[in-house]
Design a protein around this motif. Structure first.
Motif: not given
Length: 249
Positions: A33-43, A52-63
């Motif tokens: 399960s992946v926390v996807v960090n970004y600074n400005t590029d939310q998209a 990641i989710k489409k491939a069957g995984g789990n993830a969340v983004a955080i700016g």
């Protein structure tokens, strides 16, 4: 086929594009399960999460700007709040600006070191209290500390600091069963590099001419190495500065 990182939780900083995005996708594909960090590029980060989710995984983004203590803490808190544990930290977020010694100024230093060094240290300090035996910290370094490219003095100095930090933490955290390694890519054909014509530039040709394998690296090749360092396949690998640069040094 079993997944190498099933049941693990990972943070990848600077993961909206390029090497960071490739690493996040690769960790997710192996079950983390992946926390996807970004600074400005939310998209961009949301695309990585969706992939990641489409491939069957789990993830969340955080700016979050990881060069700020509260923001670095928020990235770690996201892993705990969403997934209740943390096993893998990939300190990928970084800045690379080219400038001659005459063009150096204090702001260039601060921009580079605050992201590349301070951000890495803040995320790691916030994460380490949650890491247990078997955890892996991967710090993104650079081949430039071996191949001292003119115009890269500030960037190279920041990555040399990462080398030193990695070596100290490998000794400091090793007794707790936490491994710390540096992954050091050479010039890599990221989507931004391709969009800017870098692979066909004289700059890239200079790199390639000094690279025994005679080409640039790919983001997938860097990501696969990160999976190795994150997994039990590298259970006895600690304090290593692993060049992934086609033999360039």
């Amino acid at each position: 086929m079993s997944q190498k990182l099933a049941g693990k939780v990972a943070i990848v900083t600077g993961a909206s594009t390029g090497i960071g995005a490739a690493i996040a996708r690769a960790l997710g594909a192996e079950g983390a399960s992946v926390v996807v960090n970004y600074n400005t590029d939310q998209a961009g980060a949301e695309i990585v999460v969706a992939d990641i989710k489409k491939a069957g995984g789990n993830a969340v983004a955080i700016g979050a700007n990881i060069a700020k203590k509260e923001s670095a803490q928020a990235v770690v808190d996201t892993a705990i709040d969403y997934f209740d544990q943390l096993d893998i930290v990939v300190n990928n977020a970084g800045r690379h600006e080219v400038a001659t010694v005459e063009d150096f100024d204090e702001e260039l230093y601060r921009r580079t070191f605050e992201t590349n060094v301070l951000g890495t240290m803040l995320v790691t300090a916030a994460a380490v209290k949650h890491l247990k035996t078997g955890a892996s910290i991967i710090n993104l370094g650079s081949v430039t500390t071996h191949f001292s490219m003119p115009g890269s003095s500030v960037y190279t100095a920041s990555k040399a600091a990462i080398d030193g930090y990695t070596s100290v933490l490998a000794n400091e955290l090793g007794p707790r069963g936490i491994r710390v390694n540096a992954l050091k890519p050479g010039l890599t054909a990221t989507e931004n590099a391709v969009a800017n014509g870098i692979p066909d530039s004289d700059f890239a040709k200079g790199f390639i001419s000094r690279t025994p394998l005679g080409r640039l690296g790919t983001t997938d090749e860097i990501a696969k190495t990160a999976v190795f360092l994150a997994s039990d396949d590298s259970a006895f690998v600690n304090g290593v500065h692993l060049l992934v640069a086609g033999g360039l040094r």
